[in-house]
Design a protein around this motif. Sequence first.
Motif, mmCIF file in Angstrom:
data_model
loop_
_atom_site.group_PDB
_atom_site.id
_atom_site.type_symbol
_atom_site.label_atom_id
_atom_site.label_comp_id
_atom_site.label_asym_id
_atom_site.label_seq_id
_atom_site.Cartn_x
_atom_site.Cartn_y
_atom_site.Cartn_z
ATOM 1 N N GLN A 3 0.837 -1.208 0.000
ATOM 2 C CA GLN A 3 0.000 0.000 0.000
ATOM 3 C C GLN A 3 0.874 1.262 0.000
ATOM 4 O OE1 GLN A 3 -3.061 -0.286 -0.661
ATOM 5 N NE2 GLN A 3 -3.081 -2.506 -0.394
ATOM 6 N N TYR A 6 2.178 1.752 -3.375
ATOM 7 C CA TYR A 6 1.127 2.289 -4.246
ATOM 8 C C TYR A 6 1.002 3.808 -4.035
ATOM 9 C CZ TYR A 6 -3.480 3.230 -6.193
ATOM 10 O OH TYR A 6 -4.511 3.761 -6.914
ATOM 11 N N LEU A 7 0.981 4.220 -2.765
ATOM 12 C CA LEU A 7 0.837 5.660 -2.473
ATOM 13 C C LEU A 7 2.055 6.433 -2.987
ATOM 14 C CD1 LEU A 7 -0.673 5.514 1.133
ATOM 15 C CD2 LEU A 7 -1.856 6.152 -0.972
ATOM 16 N N THR A 10 1.847 6.591 -6.767
ATOM 17 C CA THR A 10 0.786 7.514 -7.203
ATOM 18 C C THR A 10 1.225 8.968 -7.027
ATOM 19 O OG1 THR A 10 -0.761 5.856 -6.411
ATOM 20 C CG2 THR A 10 -1.697 7.964 -7.003
ATOM 21 N N TYR A 11 1.935 9.221 -5.920
ATOM 22 C CA TYR A 11 2.422 10.591 -5.683
ATOM 23 C C TYR A 11 3.383 11.014 -6.798
ATOM 24 C CZ TYR A 11 4.780 14.550 -3.557
ATOM 25 O OH TYR A 11 5.307 15.795 -3.327
ATOM 26 N N PHE A 14 1.579 11.516 -10.101
ATOM 27 C CA PHE A 14 0.804 12.760 -10.143
ATOM 28 C C PHE A 14 1.734 13.953 -10.439
ATOM 29 C CE2 PHE A 14 -1.256 16.457 -8.188
ATOM 30 C CZ PHE A 14 -2.503 16.391 -8.783
ATOM 31 N N ARG A 336 4.706 19.386 2.448
ATOM 32 C CA ARG A 336 3.692 18.336 2.536
ATOM 33 C C ARG A 336 3.209 18.140 3.968
ATOM 34 N NH1 ARG A 336 6.279 13.405 -0.678
ATOM 35 N NH2 ARG A 336 4.271 12.430 -0.253
ATOM 36 N N GLU A 339 -0.437 17.244 4.334
ATOM 37 C CA GLU A 339 -0.726 15.866 3.910
ATOM 38 C C GLU A 339 -0.300 14.882 5.006
ATOM 39 O OE1 GLU A 339 1.470 14.917 0.353
ATOM 40 O OE2 GLU A 339 1.492 12.806 0.922
ATOM 41 N N THR A 342 -2.706 15.042 7.839
ATOM 42 C CA THR A 342 -3.933 14.308 7.505
ATOM 43 C C THR A 342 -3.736 12.817 7.770
ATOM 44 O OG1 THR A 342 -4.393 15.902 5.767
ATOM 45 C CG2 THR A 342 -5.596 13.830 5.646
ATOM 46 N N MET A 343 -2.602 12.310 7.355
ATOM 47 C CA MET A 343 -2.331 10.877 7.550
ATOM 48 C C MET A 343 -2.270 10.527 9.035
ATOM 49 S SD MET A 343 0.220 9.559 4.669
ATOM 50 C CE MET A 343 0.016 9.867 2.954
ATOM 51 N N GLY A 347 -4.938 8.052 11.026
ATOM 52 C CA GLY A 347 -4.537 6.825 11.703
ATOM 53 C C GLY A 347 -3.183 6.267 11.300
ATOM 54 N N SER A 348 -2.412 7.075 10.619
ATOM 55 C CA SER A 348 -1.087 6.597 10.217
ATOM 56 C C SER A 348 -0.071 6.861 11.330
ATOM 57 C CB SER A 348 -0.659 7.331 8.945
ATOM 58 O OG SER A 348 0.687 7.070 8.674
ATOM 59 N N GLY A 349 0.946 5.978 11.403
ATOM 60 C CA GLY A 349 2.037 6.203 12.342
ATOM 61 C C GLY A 349 3.161 6.941 11.661
ATOM 62 N N LYS A 352 4.997 4.819 9.127
ATOM 63 C CA LYS A 352 4.275 4.608 7.870
ATOM 64 C C LYS A 352 4.547 5.776 6.923
ATOM 65 C CE LYS A 352 1.574 2.020 5.535
ATOM 66 N NZ LYS A 352 1.978 0.621 5.270
ATOM 67 N N ARG B 75 -3.868 4.893 17.827
ATOM 68 C CA ARG B 75 -4.080 4.958 16.365
ATOM 69 C C ARG B 75 -5.137 3.957 15.926
ATOM 70 N NH1 ARG B 75 1.395 5.595 15.584
ATOM 71 N NH2 ARG B 75 1.720 3.384 15.191
ATOM 72 N N ARG B 78 -8.520 4.949 17.166
ATOM 73 C CA ARG B 78 -9.029 6.075 16.379
ATOM 74 C C ARG B 78 -9.549 5.586 15.019
ATOM 75 N NH1 ARG B 78 -4.853 9.240 17.180
ATOM 76 N NH2 ARG B 78 -3.734 9.105 15.209
ATOM 77 N N LEU B 79 -8.760 4.733 14.406
ATOM 78 C CA LEU B 79 -9.132 4.216 13.081
ATOM 79 C C LEU B 79 -10.428 3.425 13.110
ATOM 80 C CD1 LEU B 79 -5.912 2.823 11.375
ATOM 81 C CD2 LEU B 79 -7.642 4.207 10.289
ATOM 82 N N LEU B 92 -6.012 14.277 -0.265
ATOM 83 C CA LEU B 92 -4.691 14.293 -0.905
ATOM 84 C C LEU B 92 -4.890 14.522 -2.395
ATOM 85 C CD1 LEU B 92 -2.744 11.478 0.970
ATOM 86 C CD2 LEU B 92 -3.354 13.778 1.694
ATOM 87 N N TYR B 94 -3.056 14.161 -4.935
ATOM 88 C CA TYR B 94 -2.500 13.218 -5.911
ATOM 89 C C TYR B 94 -3.268 11.902 -5.981
ATOM 90 C CZ TYR B 94 0.018 11.251 -1.865
ATOM 91 O OH TYR B 94 0.354 10.702 -0.661
ATOM 92 N N ILE B 107 -3.086 3.131 4.948
ATOM 93 C CA ILE B 107 -2.018 3.618 5.827
ATOM 94 C C ILE B 107 -1.960 2.888 7.166
ATOM 95 C CG2 ILE B 107 -1.876 5.927 4.818
ATOM 96 C CD1 ILE B 107 -3.675 6.925 7.061
#
Lengths: 392, 220
Positions: A3, A6-7, A10-11, A14, A336, A339, A342-343, A347-349, A352, B75, B78-79, B92, B94, B107
């Motif tokens: 994943q 993929y991100l 994609t970045y 773009f 960024r 961004e 937002t992550m 819920g992102s660490g 990640k 985390r 929360r998720l 995002l 992009y 993520i």
Amino acid sequence: MRQSLYLAFTYLKFHKVRSLVLIFSIGLILYLPAGLKKLISESEALMLHRAETTPLIIGAKGSSTDLAINTLYFHQESTDPIPKKMLGDVNATGLGYGIPLVSMFKARNFPIVGTDSEYFHFRQLSLAAGRWMGYIGECVIGSEVASDLKISVGDSLVSSPENYFDLAGIYPLKMNVVGVMASSDSPDDKAVFVDVKTNWVIMGLGHGHEDVAQIIDPTIITKRDTNEVQAGAKLRMQNAISVDNLDSFHFHGNMEDYPLNALIFVPKDQKSETIFRGRFASGDLPNQVIVPKEVIDGLLQRIFKIKQLLNAVFLLVGVATFSILSLIFALSIRLRKDEIYTMFTIGSGRWKVAEIILLEMVLLFVGSMVFVGLLYGMTGIFVEKFINTFII
Amino acid sequence: MISLSNISFHYPQSNFRLQLDELSFHSGTKTAVVGPSGFGKTTLLHLISGIYIPQNGEVEVHGKKVHLMSDAERRTFRLTNMGFVFQDFKLLEYLNVMDNILLPYRINKVLKLEKALKNHVFEIASMLSIEDKLARNPGNLSQGERQRVAICRALLTNPSIILADEPTGNLDPENKQNIMRILFDYVSKKDATLVAVTHDHELLDGFDHVVDFKEIYTSA
């Protein structure tokens, strides 16, 4: 990981232009030292092969480098000529045989090389079509000449006039193409081969014209007596040699004094070569004899010194480029921050986010390496161009 | 049920300090948090979600003490329990709409990205009338459409709590009503809890409760 990949992909996709510029910059910096090394080593191999297969060159005293380059690559740098009788002299030694070379003119930018049939045997050149030249005015062209000019057997090729506005200068000669050589991956592919006499015709040392004995027009014949006939400028000169007018071609003066650029001397064996070189060293024979391999070796040593200097330059440019790229990455991460926030919020660490950014860098590096691979693969194509532009 | 008690929070190198004695939000309720800027409304949402940990006090969500959880636990919590909606959408640029909606699944390994999930995205997107925008990038959408994408992302995990930070701040009146109706409908259907920070007093009628930070500070 999938994943994140993929991100990251994609970045980069773009931001195509930005990504491509980075790939291009990183790739170029990585490629330059490696590419230059390949270019130089392949050039070295190619040049040494040509030089090693040419035992000795005899030419007028002067620059041995110019003599070697002119003889091996038909470069037509200005060197003093040697008389044709030198060929007889070296053959008379019984130590080997000489091959005459004279190259002073071009036909549509390809050098016209006057030689004899021994040259083709010596270089192991073969024909792809047609036959070897048999008469003056005939030519055999290299494979690249044929493909570039799109000409073949039966076509004709005109020597380029040296000066269009010099009416007293050398006139172009229309040559008949009787053979096309098979490719040999050598400078021979880019040459137009003629008999040495054809070259002398182009020089104006030989010519063909109407039979003055048959002409009665007083505006052409300015003087006639039992010993000589003099013709004026109105006399029509032949600008092409054919079966019909071949007999009208003739040479004035002593042909033994006619010029050659060089002789390739092929000794019978090592001992003959040593004796032959000794005779030149002792002054028994005039002019100079060179061993092309030694001359080209010396030339390449100078190139290697420049390569070392360039490597140091590339290293400095590389350090500067990677410093700038690091700064760009650092600034891009700051840009960024929304961004990344937002992550985090979703819920992102931290790891990640770091993984995604790291994978972006890995993808850019992989892209750069692919670019380097492509450039590296293409480097071989430019070896000859590199030799012609930067070495000889 | 969300409850905060004896909360004291301040940012490092800042004079701002949030003090709350008792504050709770019951399941199935819609609460608006109002008050002047700089009074800590957004900070409240961050405390509930576990993004920030108070220096003192307790934050309890569904009976679990959020402030005692590790980073990874918070985390995951929360998720799996909360959906965020922001004033500036936080999409995002992009990623296309589909990938933006699926972002929580990309993520964090806790959420499994399965093929069937795309059908679920399509269902919610249809509910929000953006099912024909899934292949587009956010830059090609109107403000209202972007907010609906953000809501779709927030609702995809079926959260029991929705934390909305001025969700209608950038929208025209018609879109404001639409967005709030979507959020209210979700709360009613799922018996979820909505805590929404807003400056828009016209929307307050739709909420069950209103917490005014100005009053909290004045009374304190």
